[in-house]
Motif scaffolding. Sequence first.
Motif, PDB file in Angstrom:
ATOM      1  N   LEU A 112       0.810  -1.155   0.070  1.00 60.83           N
ATOM      2  CA  LEU A 112      -0.045  -0.139   0.004  1.00 60.83           C
ATOM      3  C   LEU A 112       0.832   1.200   0.080  1.00 60.83           C
ATOM      4  CD1 LEU A 112      -2.708  -1.077   2.683  1.00 60.83           C
ATOM      5  CD2 LEU A 112      -2.965  -1.154   0.115  1.00 60.83           C
ATOM      6  N   CYS A 113       0.460   2.306  -0.696  1.00 63.97           N
ATOM      7  CA  CYS A 113       1.121   3.672  -0.451  1.00 63.97           C
ATOM      8  C   CYS A 113       0.805   4.295   0.750  1.00 63.97           C
ATOM      9  CB  CYS A 113       0.708   4.674  -1.537  1.00 63.97           C
ATOM     10  SG  CYS A 113       0.832   3.718  -3.423  1.00 63.97           S
ATOM     11  N   PRO A 114       1.774   4.574   1.730  1.00 64.13           N
ATOM     12  CA  PRO A 114       1.551   5.171   2.806  1.00 64.13           C
ATOM     13  C   PRO A 114       0.966   6.415   2.878  1.00 64.13           C
ATOM     14  CG  PRO A 114       3.557   4.869   2.474  1.00 64.13           C
ATOM     15  CD  PRO A 114       3.190   4.067   1.327  1.00 64.13           C
ATOM     16  N   ASN A 115       1.312   7.194   1.904  1.00 63.98           N
ATOM     17  CA  ASN A 115       1.082   8.703   2.034  1.00 63.98           C
ATOM     18  C   ASN A 115      -0.579   9.016   1.261  1.00 63.98           C
ATOM     19  OD1 ASN A 115       1.863   7.712  -0.677  1.00 63.98           O
ATOM     20  ND2 ASN A 115       2.091  10.196  -1.208  1.00 63.98           N
ATOM     21  N   GLN A 160      -5.195   7.937   6.236  1.00 65.52           N
ATOM     22  CA  GLN A 160      -3.682   7.626   5.527  1.00 65.52           C
ATOM     23  C   GLN A 160      -3.407   6.283   5.952  1.00 65.52           C
ATOM     24  OE1 GLN A 160      -0.702  10.645   5.454  1.00 65.52           O
ATOM     25  NE2 GLN A 160      -1.642  11.630   3.600  1.00 65.52           N
ATOM     26  N   VAL A 161      -2.937   5.475   5.074  1.00 68.28           N
ATOM     27  CA  VAL A 161      -2.431   4.283   5.225  1.00 68.28           C
ATOM     28  C   VAL A 161      -1.141   4.476   6.285  1.00 68.28           C
ATOM     29  CG1 VAL A 161      -1.179   2.298   4.355  1.00 68.28           C
ATOM     30  CG2 VAL A 161      -3.348   3.134   3.434  1.00 68.28           C
ATOM     31  N   GLY A 162      -0.493   5.312   6.003  1.00 66.49           N
ATOM     32  CA  GLY A 162       0.817   5.368   6.899  1.00 66.49           C
ATOM     33  C   GLY A 162       0.562   5.705   8.459  1.00 66.49           C
ATOM     34  N   ASP A 163      -0.888   5.915   8.841  1.00 66.58           N
ATOM     35  CA  ASP A 163      -1.328   6.129  10.208  1.00 66.58           C
ATOM     36  C   ASP A 163      -1.840   4.682  10.606  1.00 66.58           C
ATOM     37  OD1 ASP A 163      -0.752   8.872  10.373  1.00 66.58           O
ATOM     38  OD2 ASP A 163      -2.567   9.377   9.444  1.00 66.58           O
ATOM     39  N   LEU A 164      -1.841   3.527   9.982  1.00 65.24           N
ATOM     40  CA  LEU A 164      -2.321   2.353  10.346  1.00 65.24           C
ATOM     41  C   LEU A 164      -1.230   1.735  10.853  1.00 65.24           C
ATOM     42  CD1 LEU A 164      -4.560   1.507   7.167  1.00 65.24           C
ATOM     43  CD2 LEU A 164      -5.463   2.623   9.325  1.00 65.24           C
ATOM     44  N   SER A 165      -1.667   0.768  11.828  1.00 67.95           N
ATOM     45  CA  SER A 165      -0.774  -0.286  12.433  1.00 67.95           C
ATOM     46  C   SER A 165      -0.576  -1.247  11.203  1.00 67.95           C
ATOM     47  CB  SER A 165      -1.166  -1.170  13.519  1.00 67.95           C
ATOM     48  OG  SER A 165      -2.445  -1.999  13.107  1.00 67.95           O
ATOM     49  N   ILE A 166       0.576  -2.084  11.316  1.00 63.01           N
ATOM     50  CA  ILE A 166       1.180  -3.243  10.315  1.00 63.01           C
ATOM     51  C   ILE A 166      -0.371  -4.144  10.136  1.00 63.01           C
ATOM     52  CG2 ILE A 166       2.293  -4.615  11.875  1.00 63.01           C
ATOM     53  CD1 ILE A 166       4.078  -5.008   9.488  1.00 63.01           C
ATOM     54  N   ALA A 167      -0.726  -4.510  11.292  1.00 64.74           N
ATOM     55  CA  ALA A 167      -1.984  -5.434  11.175  1.00 64.74           C
ATOM     56  C   ALA A 167      -3.181  -4.827  10.618  1.00 64.74           C
ATOM     57  CB  ALA A 167      -2.475  -5.892  12.762  1.00 64.74           C
ATOM     58  N   ARG A 169      -2.849  -2.652   8.026  1.00 63.66           N
ATOM     59  CA  ARG A 169      -2.612  -2.690   6.850  1.00 63.66           C
ATOM     60  C   ARG A 169      -2.689  -3.854   6.074  1.00 63.66           C
ATOM     61  NH1 ARG A 169       3.343  -0.595   6.929  1.00 63.66           N
ATOM     62  NH2 ARG A 169       3.126  -0.391   9.010  1.00 63.66           N
ATOM     63  N   GLN A 170      -2.521  -4.833   6.592  1.00 65.29           N
ATOM     64  CA  GLN A 170      -2.580  -6.212   6.090  1.00 65.29           C
ATOM     65  C   GLN A 170      -3.962  -6.498   5.965  1.00 65.29           C
ATOM     66  OE1 GLN A 170      -0.279  -9.135   8.111  1.00 65.29           O
ATOM     67  NE2 GLN A 170       0.067 -10.274   6.270  1.00 65.29           N
ATOM     68  N   MET A 171      -4.986  -6.124   6.801  1.00 67.71           N
ATOM     69  CA  MET A 171      -6.403  -6.402   6.762  1.00 67.71           C
ATOM     70  C   MET A 171      -6.913  -5.560   5.605  1.00 67.71           C
ATOM     71  SD  MET A 171      -7.225  -5.809  10.876  1.00 67.71           S
ATOM     72  CE  MET A 171      -8.955  -5.374  10.657  1.00 67.71           C
ATOM     73  N   VAL A 172      -6.314  -4.419   5.232  1.00 67.28           N
ATOM     74  CA  VAL A 172      -7.061  -3.663   4.252  1.00 67.28           C
ATOM     75  C   VAL A 172      -6.554  -4.324   2.806  1.00 67.28           C
ATOM     76  CG1 VAL A 172      -6.583  -1.409   2.793  1.00 67.28           C
ATOM     77  CG2 VAL A 172      -6.966  -1.376   5.180  1.00 67.28           C
ATOM     78  N   GLU A 173      -5.192  -4.746   2.740  1.00 67.85           N
ATOM     79  CA  GLU A 173      -4.822  -5.329   1.605  1.00 67.85           C
ATOM     80  C   GLU A 173      -5.614  -6.845   1.142  1.00 67.85           C
ATOM     81  OE1 GLU A 173      -1.267  -5.979  -0.381  1.00 67.85           O
ATOM     82  OE2 GLU A 173      -0.204  -4.076   0.906  1.00 67.85           O
ATOM     83  N   ILE A 174      -6.050  -7.468   2.275  1.00 67.27           N
ATOM     84  CA  ILE A 174      -6.917  -8.670   2.160  1.00 67.27           C
ATOM     85  C   ILE A 174      -8.003  -8.351   1.653  1.00 67.27           C
ATOM     86  CG2 ILE A 174      -7.920 -10.500   3.555  1.00 67.27           C
ATOM     87  CD1 ILE A 174      -5.224 -10.448   5.361  1.00 67.27           C
TER      88      ILE A 174
END
Length: 504
Positions: A112-115, A160-167, A169-174
């Motif tokens: 994901l693009c963090p910005n 913004q994705v950069g404000d999310l935890s790694i978990a 971010r993984q949930m969003v990609e899934i």
Amino acid sequence: MLPGRCCPAASGFDEILMTAILPPAVLDVSDIGVRFGEVTALDGVSLSIRPGECIGLVGHNGAGKSTIVSVINGGLTPQRGRIAGDAQPMENYGIGAARALGVRCVFQELALCPNLTIVENARIAHRDLTGWRWRKDARRIIEASLDQIFPGHGMDCGVQVGDLSIAQRQMVEIAMAFSSVGAPPRLVILDEPTSSLDAGLATQLLAHVRRFVAAGGSVILVSHILDEILQTASRIVVMKDGRIVAERAAADFTRRSLVEAMGSTARELTGRRAAFRRGQPVLALDPPHGLPFRAHEGEIVGLAGLGGHGQTQMLLALFDGHSPQWWPRRTPAVAFVAGDRRLNGIFDLWSILKNMTIASLGDLARHGILRDEAEAARGREWKSRIAIRTPDLDNPILSLSGGNQQKVLFARALSTSSPVVLMDDPMRGVDFGTKQEVYRIIRAEAEAGRTFVWYSTEMEEMGLCDRVYVFREGAIVAELAGDAISEKAILEASFKGAAPSEAA
């Protein structure tokens, strides 16, 4: 009997009948060969993926799993072999053709693009989101997918994705992979999808995988958590050294036979060390809320609880509190093993060796000058000790698989003389055999007086700890020790916010 496979005694008529009854494979790859320079990544791999099945893909780091996933996803063109979709040969198979066929992929290294916001990332993932209403459509689609897979996720898709935890971010990609825009998903590849998810989120995801497969979808599940594979997959494919070495129904495997098929010995660490505390704590933190944190010399202290409830923040606070801000010590007081290796672990442009030794320069230098021979010897020692799969330590770090990159981070921390090692969910993407070896190294180092503070989303790893602090809503709500450490006790404390038993 596996889909599309006949027993040796079956007649030719039986084979024709089976082929006529079974639906055509979503994707067939045959005799796939891939080489990277002198390294053979795939050596004649053939795999057929049919509707309504979940294929568990397992093997040690460097076995070829990520490479075959890249071929199936269309991101890598093999030097030899054939690819067919819906029983039709596909001569110019690539990312566009794979996507049109309904292939979706969630890679171990999140992309994901963090910005950008979640909605804006959804627009990049789904090019069919067009028109002046695309933001509203994207929000509706991604929110529906998140709600379906991870009910109660609590995320705002405008952040913004950069404000999310790694978990998160993984949930969003899934959720993006399973969402339907344009061509619906037919084959979803999940590469270590639960590596950053806690037990509750992992359970939700695997339940959705079963629903998706029951509805006729196909899934390739890549995971080093063998129980997830055994409980979710309908067929298991084992890879080793770029080849498929075993392939049969999941019901025909046990945990032991699966480990042995991968080429490891099914050994487990048994018995817990007698908990003891030596003098004053070597680490201490008194947060404004919850119980205080203490770690003594020679202890293995676990940080548990639902993901995103303050465990990583605790590790970072401990690291900041014991690291000089201006001039590094010759022997650092703490070493750190990062869980999100791409964000705060590896140096992308450096070699494997330089990534490994950056924390040990004081030990490897004489009069301020780095001794190349000592650095090379350190690299060879740890390459052998935890089986980093590379022909040359001078290769770029990004030439390694994700699991092998994580091994380099282990070697970086464990090869230092730091008396304390902090570990932030360090086993992400690491194979079973290496896990067992790292567990033994940690146990031996703790017996020698080294202190470990270990956050893990894998509940069974907390059983290797002497004491466990359970977190909820940013605070320590329970302290467990010795025989009081169990999955049930950790879950009770995680959800109730109160210690289920007295700490020893």
